[in-house]
Every structure is written in C-alpha cells, then in structure tokens.
Motif scaffolding. Structure first.
Motif, mmCIF file in Angstrom:
data_model
loop_
_atom_site.group_PDB
_atom_site.id
_atom_site.type_symbol
_atom_site.label_atom_id
_atom_site.label_comp_id
_atom_site.label_asym_id
_atom_site.label_seq_id
_atom_site.Cartn_x
_atom_site.Cartn_y
_atom_site.Cartn_z
ATOM 1 N N GLN A 66 -0.783 -11.652 -5.959
ATOM 2 C CA GLN A 66 -0.861 -11.479 -4.497
ATOM 3 C C GLN A 66 -0.069 -12.543 -3.743
ATOM 4 N N VAL A 67 0.719 -12.053 -2.796
ATOM 5 C CA VAL A 67 1.507 -12.953 -1.941
ATOM 6 C C VAL A 67 0.852 -12.967 -0.559
ATOM 7 N N SER A 117 0.931 -6.913 -2.230
ATOM 8 C CA SER A 117 0.207 -7.263 -1.005
ATOM 9 C C SER A 117 -1.289 -7.163 -1.326
ATOM 10 N N ARG A 118 -2.093 -7.604 -0.402
ATOM 11 C CA ARG A 118 -3.527 -7.681 -0.676
ATOM 12 C C ARG A 118 -4.200 -6.327 -0.941
ATOM 13 N N ASN A 172 11.049 0.695 3.451
ATOM 14 C CA ASN A 172 9.910 1.221 4.185
ATOM 15 C C ASN A 172 10.300 2.534 4.856
ATOM 16 N N LEU A 215 10.171 4.821 -0.957
ATOM 17 C CA LEU A 215 10.430 3.958 -2.116
ATOM 18 C C LEU A 215 10.466 4.743 -3.427
ATOM 19 N N ARG A 237 0.824 -1.210 0.000
ATOM 20 C CA ARG A 237 0.000 0.000 0.000
ATOM 21 C C ARG A 237 0.858 1.260 0.000
ATOM 22 N N THR A 264 -4.063 -15.524 1.429
ATOM 23 C CA THR A 264 -5.120 -15.654 0.430
ATOM 24 C C THR A 264 -4.568 -15.403 -0.975
ATOM 25 N N SER A 312 3.967 -3.444 5.183
ATOM 26 C CA SER A 312 4.202 -3.339 6.630
ATOM 27 C C SER A 312 4.676 -4.639 7.261
ATOM 28 N N GLN A 368 -0.484 -12.125 7.595
ATOM 29 C CA GLN A 368 -1.023 -12.806 6.400
ATOM 30 C C GLN A 368 -0.090 -12.643 5.211
ATOM 31 N N HIS A 369 0.645 -11.546 5.164
ATOM 32 C CA HIS A 369 1.619 -11.380 4.078
ATOM 33 C C HIS A 369 2.841 -12.246 4.368
HETATM 34 C C1 LIG Z 1 -8.293 -13.269 6.230
HETATM 35 C C2 LIG Z 1 -7.249 -12.304 5.736
HETATM 36 C C3 LIG Z 1 -6.437 -12.699 4.712
HETATM 37 C C4 LIG Z 1 -5.443 -11.837 4.244
HETATM 38 N N1 LIG Z 1 -4.623 -12.243 3.229
HETATM 39 C C5 LIG Z 1 -3.614 -11.438 2.847
HETATM 40 C C6 LIG Z 1 -2.692 -11.848 1.833
HETATM 41 O O1 LIG Z 1 -2.799 -12.939 1.251
HETATM 42 N N2 LIG Z 1 -1.686 -11.010 1.496
HETATM 43 C C7 LIG Z 1 -1.513 -9.785 2.094
HETATM 44 O O2 LIG Z 1 -0.570 -9.061 1.728
HETATM 45 N N3 LIG Z 1 -2.388 -9.368 3.024
HETATM 46 C C8 LIG Z 1 -3.428 -10.143 3.412
HETATM 47 N N4 LIG Z 1 -4.311 -9.698 4.337
HETATM 48 C C9 LIG Z 1 -4.236 -8.289 4.749
HETATM 49 C C10 LIG Z 1 -3.198 -8.044 5.818
HETATM 50 O O3 LIG Z 1 -3.751 -8.246 7.103
HETATM 51 C C11 LIG Z 1 -2.682 -6.598 5.753
HETATM 52 O O4 LIG Z 1 -3.760 -5.716 5.866
HETATM 53 C C12 LIG Z 1 -1.930 -6.298 4.457
HETATM 54 O O5 LIG Z 1 -0.914 -7.272 4.230
HETATM 55 C C13 LIG Z 1 -1.286 -4.927 4.559
HETATM 56 O O6 LIG Z 1 -0.743 -4.608 3.315
HETATM 57 P P1 LIG Z 1 0.439 -3.581 3.181
HETATM 58 O O7 LIG Z 1 1.591 -4.012 4.012
HETATM 59 O O8 LIG Z 1 0.659 -3.372 1.726
HETATM 60 O O9 LIG Z 1 -0.232 -2.237 3.738
HETATM 61 P P2 LIG Z 1 -0.042 -1.471 5.117
HETATM 62 O O10 LIG Z 1 -0.165 -2.391 6.278
HETATM 63 O O11 LIG Z 1 -0.930 -0.280 5.060
HETATM 64 O O12 LIG Z 1 1.483 -0.994 5.075
HETATM 65 C C14 LIG Z 1 1.987 -0.023 4.210
HETATM 66 C C15 LIG Z 1 3.451 0.207 4.559
HETATM 67 O O13 LIG Z 1 4.021 1.086 3.615
HETATM 68 C C16 LIG Z 1 4.901 1.949 4.304
HETATM 69 N N5 LIG Z 1 5.031 3.143 3.471
HETATM 70 C C17 LIG Z 1 4.122 4.142 3.295
HETATM 71 N N6 LIG Z 1 4.582 5.023 2.399
HETATM 72 C C18 LIG Z 1 5.789 4.595 1.996
HETATM 73 C C19 LIG Z 1 6.766 5.072 1.062
HETATM 74 N N7 LIG Z 1 6.550 6.183 0.358
HETATM 75 N N8 LIG Z 1 7.908 4.377 0.905
HETATM 76 C C20 LIG Z 1 8.149 3.235 1.603
HETATM 77 N N9 LIG Z 1 7.261 2.734 2.499
HETATM 78 C C21 LIG Z 1 6.101 3.394 2.683
HETATM 79 C C22 LIG Z 1 4.257 2.177 5.656
HETATM 80 O O14 LIG Z 1 5.228 2.566 6.615
HETATM 81 C C23 LIG Z 1 3.673 0.802 5.947
HETATM 82 O O15 LIG Z 1 4.589 -0.011 6.687
HETATM 83 C C24 LIG Z 1 -5.291 -10.545 4.813
HETATM 84 C C25 LIG Z 1 -6.138 -10.168 5.864
HETATM 85 C C26 LIG Z 1 -7.095 -11.031 6.326
HETATM 86 C C27 LIG Z 1 -7.967 -10.590 7.471
#
Ligand SMILES: Cc1cc2nc3c(=O)[nH]c(=O)nc-3n(C[C@H](O)[C@H](O)[C@H](O)COP(=O)(O)OP(=O)(O)OC[C@H]3O[C@@H](n4cnc5c(N)ncnc54)[C@H](O)[C@@H]3O)c2cc1C
Length: 306
Positions: free
Chosen positions: A234-235, A220-221, A272, A291, A195, A238, A253, A257-258
């Motif tokens: 997607q890694v 990521s999801r 990050n 990034l 994200r 799920t 982050s 789940q990731h």
């Molecule tokens: C049943 C279930 C199944 C799931 N299955 C999966 C799955 O298969 N895969 C998965 O990935 N998730 C899954 N999830 C979701 C998971 O819980 C997290 O919500 C998700 O992984 C978070 O994605 P993220 O790290 O991309 O986003 P976030 O948690 O929002 O993290 C974003 C990160 O980016 C960093 N950031 C922000 N801006 C910048 C920048 N400019 N440069 C560098 N870093 C920056 C932030 O510091 C933060 O650490 C599942 C959830 C549930 C409930």
C-alpha cells in the motif's frame, strides 16, 4: 497569528514531521514556538523558542504528563493554534488538549486557505474549510500535506520545562512490526493498482506491467482493504511513502492520502478512464483509457523493445 508546534521524538530521534509543522506555520505566515518532549542532544534545526521536557524523565509518551507539560506552555504562550502531526501521538494528545482548553479541534488538516484550515470529508472525496468559533484552535496535520520546511536551519532558544504531574500509565517501549513484505521505498519503478482494476484477477495485469518495466507493484488502500494485495504494497498515508523514478498509477483517482505517499515520484503516468480524475493534476502523463485494454497493449510494446 501565533502557533505552538508540537514536535515529536521517538526512539531517541526527532521525527521529520517536526519540519512539516514548521512548513505549515510558514505557509500560514504565523509566528511560532515549539514544544518537545525529547532530549537536548537531538534538537530541531529551528529558529525560535523551544520548550523542552526530558523524555528520559517523562517518557516518550505519557498522556497525562505530556498534556500537563503542554498546557503549562500554552498558558504562557497563548497561541491561537496548537499544531500536531496527525500521528498516533497527535491523535491521542490533540483531543485531550482541545477538551482541556474548550477549543475547536480540526483533525487531519490538508491545506490552509486564507488562514482557515481545510480538512477532508466523505472519505476524502470532498474538502471543507472549518472556521473556529473559539479563540484557540487545536489541529492535526495530515502527513505529507505541507511538505518539509526548505532546508531546515537554525538553533532554537531552549527553555527546559518540568511538571510534578503523576503519570497514570507506564510507557513500556516500542515493538517492531513483523518483518516481511516488500520495501517499496527503495523501488525505482512502481506500478500501482487502484480500485479501477475492478476485480482481484485484474491485479495480474498490473503485476505484468511491473514485471515488463522491471519494477515493483503497489496498490491503493481499497485494493489492500479488499485483501487483493498485502498491506506492504500500500502506498499512501497509512501505507508506504515512495519516491521512484517512475510511478504508474492504474485506476487510481488521486485521493490526498494516496498522493501523500507518492508525490515525490520523479515521473508519474496515470491510466484512468476519467479525464478529470484528480490524479491528472500530479501526473506528467495522463492516459485516458480503460486499463484492461491499454495495459496489455503497452506490455506487448515494451516486450517488443527487448
Ligand atoms: C485516514 C485515511 C487514510 C488513508 N490512507 C490511504 C492510503 O495510505 N493509501 C490510499 O491509497 N488511500 C488511503 N485512503 C483512502 C483514500 O481516501 C481513497 O479512498 C483511496 O485512495 C481511493 O483509492 P482508489 O483511487 O484506488 O479508488 P477510487 O477513488 O474509487 O478511484 C478509482 C479510479 O479508477 C478509475 N477507473 C475505474 N475503472 C477504470 C478502468 N477500467 N480503467 C482505468 N481507470 C478506471 C476511476 O475513474 C477512478 O478515478 C485513506 C483514507 C483515510 C480516511
């Protein structure tokens, strides 16, 4: 403490999640017995009692019948915990069993601390320990949270079980998911977008880094849910489970789940802006940077080496 592990069998094969249940029981330091609706030609490598029903007769899944078979075994074994994988089989059967036993149910357990299950909450931003008020407890384990039992070995003591419960549904079979997309499980280098990329246009930065490293890109999801990348990228729990030589997590982050999908990677680099992001706990190298600024410079450097 005694556990009853509900193993799974699909399309004529024992599922590997069976050994995650064994690893869980080992971590808990609990005695265990196993339940399986499967076939005696495909037995788990397991030292213990296995209650085996014939999938040919009872179907690979048939809720009313499997529930009764399991309840009969629970009545005999009197386990403190009935343990399922957090799979479609577990999602369906575990609540039925918990209701029938009037037992506490904890879903998607990711850890066990002092004998108490730990489960995620608030979209996995937080974790909670859940103490049961009932003598028995039914839980499902998140895929990958407990790893596989070390080198599964052993031969179970098999007891065949039967029921005359009438099925309420007919199991027709499985339908293959549509082919297509990318198979990340074979990639040696994966650069994944989280994200933190901020907007869909920035996926190009991730793609370019993957290209410079001669790898694939993943996501990521939230990136997939926002339709910035297709689901095959997607890694995670799920999504796909990957084990590349190099995994670069960009703006991810490190939610459990990731991690479940990428923790077998040989070398992990995370980029990050947050030095305390949980991905730092599994990363071999954590680059604390934006990034959007760091990756273009990195690509230039990599390309200058060719
Ligand atoms: C049943 C279930 C199944 C799931 N299955 C999966 C799955 O298969 N895969 C998965 O990935 N998730 C899954 N999830 C979701 C998971 O819980 C997290 O919500 C998700 O992984 C978070 O994605 P993220 O790290 O991309 O986003 P976030 O948690 O929002 O993290 C974003 C990160 O980016 C960093 N950031 C922000 N801006 C910048 C920048 N400019 N440069 C560098 N870093 C920056 C932030 O510091 C933060 O650490 C599942 C959830 C549930 C409930």
């Amino acid at each position: 403490m005694k556990t009853l592990l509900v193993a799974e069998y699909r399309d004529g094969k024992l599922l590997n999640s069976t050994y995650e249940l064994v690893a869980f029981a080992e971590k808990l330091g609990a005695e265990s017995a196993m339940f399986l609706v499967g076939a005696d030609s495909v037995l788990p490598a397991y030292n213990g009692s296995l209650y085996l029903a014939d999938a040919g007769k009872y179907g690979e899944f048939n809720p009313a019948v499997h529930k009764q078979l399991l309840l009969d075994v629970i009545a005999r074994e009197q386990p403190d915990m009935v343990v399922f994988a957090h799979s479609s089989y577990g999602w369906d059967l575990a609540p039925r069993i918990s209701l029938a036993l009037n037992a506490a149910h904890v879903s998607e357990v990711v850890d066990i601390v002092d004998g108490v299950p730990v489960a995620p909450v608030c979209n996995a931003k937080l974790r909670r320990q859940v103490k049961s008020k009932t003598n028995q407890m039914v839980i499902t384990l998140q895929a990958g949270a407990f790893g596989l039992a070390d080198e599964p070995t052993g031969t179970p003591t098999v007891e065949k079980i039967d029921t005359d419960t009438a099925p309420q549904v007919e199991f027709v079979g499985y339908e293959e998911a549509e082919a297509g997309g990318v198979d990340l499980s074979k990639a040696e280098i994966i650069v994944s977008a989280g994200r933190g990329i901020g907007k869909p246009e920035n996926l190009e930065i991730i793609r370019n880094l993957a290209k410079a490293l001669k790898g694939e890109y993943g996501a990521s999801r939230p990136v997939v849910d926002s339709e910035w990348a297709e689901h095959s990228r997607q890694v995670g729990t799920t999504g796909q489970t990957v084990s590349p030589k190099l995994y670069v997590a960009c703006g991810i982050s490190g939610a459990i789940q990731h991690l479940a999908g990428m923790k077998k990677s040989e070398f992990v680099v995370a980029i990050n802006t947050d030095k305390d992001a949980p991905i730092g706990e599994v990363a071999d190298v954590l680059v604390v940077a934006d990034l959007k600024e760091f990756i273009p410079v990195l690509i230039e450097k990599i390309n200058s080496l060719h």
